[in-house]
Motif scaffolding. Structure first.
Motif, short mmCIF file in Angstrom:
data_model
loop_
_atom_site.label_atom_id
_atom_site.label_comp_id
_atom_site.label_asym_id
_atom_site.label_seq_id
_atom_site.Cartn_x
_atom_site.Cartn_y
_atom_site.Cartn_z
N PHE A 4 1.59 -3.43 -4.03
CA PHE A 4 2.76 -2.73 -4.59
C PHE A 4 2.69 -2.69 -6.12
O PHE A 4 3.03 -1.69 -6.74
CB PHE A 4 4.03 -3.45 -4.12
CG PHE A 4 5.31 -2.88 -4.69
CD1 PHE A 4 5.91 -1.77 -4.11
CD2 PHE A 4 5.93 -3.47 -5.79
CE1 PHE A 4 7.09 -1.25 -4.63
CE2 PHE A 4 7.11 -2.96 -6.31
CZ PHE A 4 7.70 -1.84 -5.72
N ARG A 8 1.76 0.01 -11.64
CA ARG A 8 3.19 -0.26 -11.52
C ARG A 8 3.61 -1.49 -12.35
O ARG A 8 4.65 -1.46 -13.02
CB ARG A 8 3.58 -0.49 -10.06
CG ARG A 8 5.09 -0.42 -9.84
CD ARG A 8 5.44 -0.86 -8.44
NE ARG A 8 5.01 0.06 -7.42
CZ ARG A 8 5.78 1.01 -6.89
NH1 ARG A 8 7.01 1.17 -7.30
NH2 ARG A 8 5.31 1.80 -5.95
N THR A 64 11.43 -0.89 -5.26
CA THR A 64 11.10 0.36 -5.95
C THR A 64 12.34 0.89 -6.67
O THR A 64 12.29 1.30 -7.84
CB THR A 64 10.61 1.42 -4.93
OG1 THR A 64 9.54 0.86 -4.19
CG2 THR A 64 10.15 2.69 -5.62
#
Lengths: 209, 792
Positions: free
Chosen positions: B539, B544, B140
């Motif tokens: 994720f 993203r 991240t």
């Protein structure tokens, strides 16, 4: 880029030592290489400016950079990029030092601990010492043209062939210096390096290395 | 009072006396056939002979310890001087490896199989299957716009440099260096702490030493093979190691060879002393042609016992032949008693044989009990030794009672050497008893100081050179041979890997990466990988991945990158990630590592983890792992203690049982308490003095002392029986001479071992020297003094 350096060294080396009158017959690669090997011993220092053009599909346009190259017998080499990023490295025996102007970082390293650098230096010094038996073992060498001399080198090992298809090397008309080197990859991408202002056996400042 | 007699042997003597040729021929035939059978014996020089083979923890631990990396390998340290550069060092290592290969020593490794592009490519591709939740937190941080911009600039500049040319492919698929997360997992796979890779060679941290690992097929316990193997290595070292460099070999083979050579040197000394001493005993006490037959009895029973073992099981432990041979080699007390009794004459030889048979049989029964109890031992070597020794005792008994009397002629009284020997009972009995009691009291007090040492290394010869080589190895490479082992065991690979995951989760927080070696970060279980992949996929969802694509296009465009420059990366985020497998690891050049850490056995897979073998770590893990069934901790240092405890337990059990059985025998045979106590005088004296004097001298009690103790019990009980029979039953056979001469031959044979350099032989020698050395005077002086029957 490793191979580029090898070729640069070799070609500058060859350009400085070869004479037009000594050029062997077209297609006689052994004779050409033997001639280069014989004359190599006379070279003590080399220096040249270079222009590198990267024709890579991952860039929108051709990526151009400029720099300067130095070599001094028996085991000193400097590769310096001046634009667009001031950076470079020096090799001296097993030791090395690299710098980067933007980050302001300078670091020493041992060539033997860095596989890529080890490959670079191993082959560079093989060329500098005119170790043609080793080079012939690594590449299949074809003479494309006799005057000016043009060579095509194809890697023998599968590992090298994985990222390099072939090299094209063009000498100047008088054979004193290398006009250009092209590194062709399997996917059609290639890098061309043009050498200018080559100087042979001119004194080099000690602090360059 | 008539002398108690076994008339069976009297009758047998008479029966055989007219058939002596047949008797001698049959005896020789048995010996010859035994020699033939013993020629088929295959000697097993394995230390497992002295380790429990039951289902005990020690036995399991020993088997597991053999699975540790480097345990069965030869490790060669090639050391250069201070000025040696890495290139010269690695080149010398390559030359030496070639030389070793040419000598055929086995598989020689100077570095990992192949860690070139293949491995790093594999590692990067496996990131989705290997990334933990913590890794995603770091990911991240690595994908913020600022970080994307910064990392792209780095990739751009790399492409301009000479190194960057070869990195084009990896930059396309990983421009933001996500694979660093996967690369960091390699920190948990460094089996040699102070090692680094230089030119794909194992090189020490100071850059002055290179490591070569030889995997040889020669067993570490094969002394002849070890000699040949080390000889070939020496030749390669001499021929290929350049001046200014040295090569040091450390392996179990060197220990085997040093021990074998030391034993050989010791035997020269011991045998020389033995021959001189036996010759002196012969000249002083025997001086008869027929006495030669007495010395032939032990030789014959050695052959017979070996032959019987050969028929029973062709595989015989070296320790059985070695130590058992020594035991039986000095088991001449029965023959001595018969010899002296027959030589003394005065009666019909048949009658003498019958009379002597009684103490001989009682003595042999006690000795057989002593050795018989060893059958219950958990040590296979001791059990085989029991069978070997009991066979020999029975053979000694039969030859002594049936054959020997026919070979001895009574001497003319005046011609008997030292016929008036009566030293013992000329001494004041109160003084003798007083001194004896004082010595016993002192020794009993000192015996409390004795320490047991069960470490098998304490009975192994370690020269200063070997010790120095081990220290140098640890100093140069760190603790590579003495790690504690943790085995995650399950029926199949998936189960073992899953358990290994749980184990790693417990260890990783408390043991730093450099000291913890685990496969878990690089090869989690399929279930864990599936979870990792699901987390990875999750994720990159919810925009993203698209955001990353936009950032790459935005900031990459500023550096001239095309829109499709990083298509391989963006494609991989939406594609099904591959799983990390053993096969993949092998193809990536990690086969050696896989074979070292994954051990397969029928119906069982073990995944090995290495941790520092310190008391703190071992103690903490011992407690913690109780809640993790299937994980077994094996500590090399802890193992020595366990073996020690097992041996002490074995010894205590042995002593208690032997004492009870021998006592029971004596009760049956001698009945009255006073006579029983008299018989026990030599054995009690021998044991108490042995333990007391060893305690006084600060000597430790080891596994060989224990084995020698059995001999002391057997012999001293015999001495007691001989003397008590003589003193209380009215026989006039020459027990005192038999005890003295038999005791002296034992001291000459085994006591001389006290001069040996080898710890095991030295231990046997010391034990026997003290035990028998005090048991003989106790038999000859104290029993008559207490008995108060023999007057000058």
């Amino acid at each position: 880029m490793t191979k580029v350096l090898l070729l640069i060294t070799f070609l500058l080396f060859a350009a400085a030592t070869a004479t037009a009158g000594e050029a062997p017959n077209h297609g006689d690669s052994s004779a050409i290489l033997s001639s280069l090997e014989r004359t190599a011993g006379a070279v003590r220092t080399l220096s040249s400016d270079f222009v590198q053009e990267k024709h890579l599909s991952m860039f929108k346009t051709v990526l151009t950079s400029k720099g300067r190259f130095y070599f001094s017998k028996p085991d000193q080499l400097r590769w310096e990029l001046t634009t667009p990023v001031a950076s470079g490295f020096v090799l001296k025996g097993d030791k090395g030092r690299r710098w980067h102007e933007r980050t302001g970082r300078t670091e020493n390293f041992q060539i033997s601990q860095e596989p890529v650098m080890k490959l670079v230096s191993e082959q560079l010094f093989a060329w500098a010492k005119a170790d043609f038996p080793w080079l012939k073992k690594e590449y299949r060498i074809t003479v494309l043209a006799e005057s000016p001399v043009a060579l095509r080198l194809e890697p023998r090992s599968a590992a090298t062939a994985g990222f390099l298809h072939h090299l094209l090397i063009n000498f100047s008309a008088d054979g004193r210096y290398v006009r250009s080197v092209e590194l062709h990859e399997k996917d059609g991408d290639y890098t061309r390096i043009r050498f200018v202002n080559a100087a042979v056996n001119k004194p080099l400042q000690a602090d360059l290395f | 009072m008539p002398v108690p007699s076994f008339t069976l042997f009297e009758r047998l003597y008479r029966f055989l006396s007219s058939r002596r040729k047949l008797l001698f021929s049959a005896t020789l035939l048995v010996v010859a056939l035994s020699a033939l059978a013993s020629s088929k014996l295959k000697i097993q020089e394995d230390i497992v002979a002295m380790l429990p083979d039951d289902s005990s923890s020690v036995a399991k631990d020993f088997r597991l310890l053999q699975l540790a990396p480097f345990t069965r390998k030869l490790v060669i340290t090639l050391k250069g001087g201070a000025a040696t550069d890495p290139t010269a060092l690695t080149a010398a290592a390559d030359r030496l490896a070639l030389g070793l290969n040419n000598e055929g020593v086995g598989n020689v490794m100077t570095g990992p199989t192949n860690l070139s592009g293949g491995f790093f490519g594999w590692l990067g591709a496996m990131l989705p299957s290997l990334a933990t939740a913590e890794d995603l937190v770091r990911l991240t941080a690595a994908t913020t716009p600022a970080e994307v911009q910064s990392r792209l600039q780095g990739s751009y500049e790399k492409l301009l440099s000479p190194e960057g040319w070869a990195l084009k492919g990896s930059i396309q698929s990983d421009p933001l260096s996500f694979s660093t997360l996967a690369l960091e997992k390699m920190r948990f796979l460094n089996m040699v702490p102070k090692m680094r890779l230089v030119q794909n060679h194992f090189v020490s941290a100071d850059g002055r030493s290179a490591l070569l690992v030889v995997d040889s097929e020669v067993s570490m316990t094969d002394s002849a093979g070890s000699r040949d193997l080390l000889g070939r290595i020496d030749r390669a070292v001499t021929a290929h190691v350049p001046a200014g460099m040295t090569a040091t070999v450390v392996s179990g083979h060197r220990y085997t060879l040093v021990n074998a050579d030391t034993i050989k040197q010791d035997l020269y000394i011991v045998l020389t002393i033995n021959v001189i001493a036996v010759l002196a005993i012969y000249l002083v006490f025997l001086r008869s042609l027929s006495a030669i037959f007495v010395f032939l009895v032990p030789a014959s029973i050695l052959v017979i016992a070996s032959g019987v073992i050969g028929l029973w099981d062709a595989n015989v432990f070296a320790v059985t032949l070695g130590f058992g041979g020594v035991l039986l080699g000095i088991a001449d007390e029965y023959a001595m008693l018969i010899y002296f009794s027959c030589r003394q004459g005065g009666k019909d030889l048949a009658v003498i044989t019958g009379e002597v048979a009684r103490p001989v049989l009682f003595g042999a029964a006690a000795t057989l009990i002593s050795f018989g109890v060893m059958l219950m031992s958990s040590l296979p070597g001791q059990r085989q030794l029991a069978i070997y020794s009991m066979t020999g005792i029975v053979a000694a008994l039969l030859i002594s009672l049936l054959v020997l009397p026919h070979l001895i002629k009574p001497a003319v009284a005046a011609s008997l050497p030292l016929r008036n020997i009566n030293i013992g009972w000329r001494m004041p009995r109160r003084a003798v008893i007083g001194i004896w009691l004082a010595i016993l009291a002192l020794c009993a007090w000192q015996a409390t100081k004795i320490r047991f040492n069960g470490d098998l290394r304490s009975v192994s010869m370690v020269t200063p050179e070997l010790r120095q080589a081990e220290e140098e190895l640890a100093k140069t490479w760190g603790d590579m041979r003495d790690k504690a082992l943790l085995f995650a065991e399950a029926k199949d690979l998936e189960g073992a890997l899953a358990l290994n995951d749980r184990l790693f989760a417990r260890l990783s927080g408390r043991i730093p990466a450099g000291e913890l070696v685990s496969l878990a970060p690089l090869l989690p279980s399929a279930e864990r990988q599936r979870a990792n992949r699901e987390r990875w996929t999750s994720f990159w969802q919810n925009g993203r991945a698209e955001q990353l694509g936009q950032d790459l296009a935005k900031y990459g465009g500023a550096f001239g990158f095309s829109k499709l420059a990083f298509a391989p990366l963006l494609g991989s985020l939406s594609a099904a990630p591959p799983a990390a497998t053993i096969e993949g690891l092998r193809e990536a050049g990690m086969g050696e590592l896989v074979d070292s850490l994954i051990i397969r056995a029928p119906g069982m897979v073990r995944v090995l983890t290495l941790v520092p073998d310190t008391p703190q770590v071992v103690a903490a893990l011992s407690d913690d792992l109780k809640t993790l069934p299937g994980v077994r901790l094996v500590s090399q240092s802890h193992f020595g203690d366990s073996v020690g405890r097992a041996i002490i337990h074995d010894f205590t059990r042995y002593m208690a049982l032997t004492s009870a059985l021998v006592f029971a025998l004596l009760v049956i045979v001698f009945r009255t308490p006073s006579r029983i106590m008299l018989v026990l005088v030599p054995v009690v004296t021998g044991l108490v003095c042995m333990l007391g004097i060893m305690g006084m001298l600060g000597l430790e009690f080891n596994i060989f002392n224990i084995a020698a103790t059995i001999l002391i019990i057997g012999l001293c009980v015999d001495y007691g029986i001989f003397m008590v029979c003589r003193l209380t039953e009215g026989s006039n056979h020459a027990a005192n001479k038999a005890v003295l001469v038999s005791g002296l031959t034992t001291l000459a044979g085994l006591g001389a071992l006290a001069l040996a350099r080898h710890p095991s032989m030295h231990s046997i020698g010391i034990t026997v020297l003290i035990g028998i050395g005090t048991g003989i005077p106790a038999a000859l002086l104290v029993i008559p003094a207490i008995c108060n029957r023999d007057q000058p």
